[in-house]
Design an enzyme around this catalytic site. Sequence first.
Site, mmCIF file in Angstrom:
data_model
loop_
_atom_site.group_PDB
_atom_site.id
_atom_site.type_symbol
_atom_site.label_atom_id
_atom_site.label_comp_id
_atom_site.label_asym_id
_atom_site.label_seq_id
_atom_site.Cartn_x
_atom_site.Cartn_y
_atom_site.Cartn_z
ATOM 1 N N HIS A 106 0.880 -1.167 0.000
ATOM 2 C CA HIS A 106 0.000 0.000 0.000
ATOM 3 C C HIS A 106 0.921 1.221 0.000
ATOM 4 O O HIS A 106 1.989 1.188 0.611
ATOM 5 C CB HIS A 106 -0.844 0.107 1.270
ATOM 6 C CG HIS A 106 -1.753 -1.047 1.543
ATOM 7 N ND1 HIS A 106 -1.332 -2.168 2.200
ATOM 8 C CD2 HIS A 106 -3.074 -1.213 1.294
ATOM 9 C CE1 HIS A 106 -2.364 -3.002 2.326
ATOM 10 N NE2 HIS A 106 -3.428 -2.452 1.790
ATOM 11 N N ASP A 109 2.419 2.037 3.263
ATOM 12 C CA ASP A 109 3.323 1.048 3.865
ATOM 13 C C ASP A 109 4.755 1.466 3.567
ATOM 14 O O ASP A 109 5.656 1.241 4.366
ATOM 15 C CB ASP A 109 3.168 -0.347 3.231
ATOM 16 C CG ASP A 109 1.784 -0.928 3.370
ATOM 17 O OD1 ASP A 109 1.057 -0.527 4.279
ATOM 18 O OD2 ASP A 109 1.439 -1.801 2.537
HETATM 19 C C1 XLS Z 1 -7.702 -6.728 4.135
HETATM 20 C C2 XLS Z 1 -7.130 -6.955 2.823
HETATM 21 C C3 XLS Z 1 -5.988 -6.023 2.456
HETATM 22 C C4 XLS Z 1 -5.761 -6.052 0.973
HETATM 23 C C5 XLS Z 1 -4.973 -4.898 0.431
HETATM 24 O O1 XLS Z 1 -8.439 -7.535 4.677
HETATM 25 O O2 XLS Z 1 -6.746 -8.295 2.722
HETATM 26 O O3 XLS Z 1 -4.839 -6.371 3.147
HETATM 27 O O4 XLS Z 1 -5.155 -7.222 0.568
HETATM 28 O O5 XLS Z 1 -5.536 -3.685 0.720
#
Ligand code: XLS
Length: 441
Positions: A106, A109
């Site tokens: 993200h 991140d």
């Molecule tokens: C949350 C999601 C998230 C996505 C990316 O439950 O799994 O981590 O994979 O935003």
Amino acid sequence: MAILGDKEYFKGIETIKYEGKESDNPLAFKYYNPDQVVAGKTMREHFKFAIAYWHTFCGQGSDPFGPGTQNFAWDQSSDPIQAAKDKADAAFEFISKMGFDYFCFHDYDLVQEGATFAESEKRLVAITEYIKQKKANSGIKLLWGTANCFSNPRYMNGAATNPDFNVVARAGGQIKLALDATIALDGENYVFWGGREGYMSLLNTDMGRELDHIGQFLSMARDYARAQGFKGNFFIEPKPMEPMKHQYDFDAATAIGFLHKYGLEKDFKMNIEVNHATLAQHTFQHEMQVAANAGMLGSLDANRGDYQNGWDTDQFPNNIQETTEAMLVFLKAGGLQGGGINFDAKIRRNSTDMEDVFYAHIGGADTFARALLIADKIISSSPYEALREKRYSSFDTGKGKDFEAGKLNLKDLYEIAQDNGELTLQSGKQELFENIISQYI
Ligand code: XLS
Ligand code: NI
Ligand code: NI
């Protein structure tokens, strides 16, 4: 090693190697042998294993009842750019020691969000430049990028589906920057997970209008990325709930219907996550099959839920039975379209040793590798395929074949029913199918 910064974060751990199932070395793969060919492709090509930046390098193990338990050596600098560079050094060291080829992120991140939108943009551009170098030096690639449009309080009522246009515009601005970063890093795909796209109460929600908005929004994102030369896939990652009571990308079937309604079906595919499937009361393999039927089995977020808990526990995969059944769908579908297997999973809060995150990824990769080997054997040398085909053999010839070809009408069925008289029962043989899976495991 050229790819490392001046610090080594995971000291004493060498590159993880395949040693086979007789090995007692906990820091070795027992089944994941990257160069081994299975069903015409190497395991490396089948899986494209990716590290999730957020769980492995950002999440410190906090839960609603207490703070994080991890004390990351790369998270010490008070300068956000330096901290982000240290984190990138740690991430690239880890990925290369795992012998994986990919990561996923993200936007925030990579670097902490700034106090203003302009400051956030500056930071993102700076860290993208740095990671570009690390990529070039290591050969590690970006499986997909995405934007975190769910953590910041401004998104509490949604991002693209927010009832306030100014929040929608802010989300658009953020996603433009996340797309820019993904493109700059040669990202192979881009993900939309609609964490807050949904509602807490239908009483204050105009659902139809919100869905139109997100349809519009995703078209704009696609058009922008394509205009910048992005050739990759866009993925929707369905999830039925959490954090919202109801999320619009509830499951694969819902998301696929949505994509068709808004004319997005040519550019978008599914990123199926195990634990999201189970939260939607489906199996992982069900969600994969729904996506495969639509030609949209794009990518997988590997993890597992807990059968006694009703939330996204994001544990590392270890369920051979479940993964074997998933790999049957995977092989039959001809693998993934553009995506790979991203470990969207986290170690438990009380797993606090440095090597725990290695054990976790080793176990996850071995689970998929072992399941792939089993599924390949089931398909190539057990009676499984023939048994399944036999169930449908009445459609292979005669009137059944005419039915499939669209040559019959309802009156024809009426006449066939009259001629047939009472029918003999045809067993579904579920237990036999289950026994074959168990035998090959
Ligand atoms: C949350 C999601 C998230 C996505 C990316 O439950 O799994 O981590 O994979 O935003
Ligand atoms: Ni996910
Ligand atoms: Ni999830």
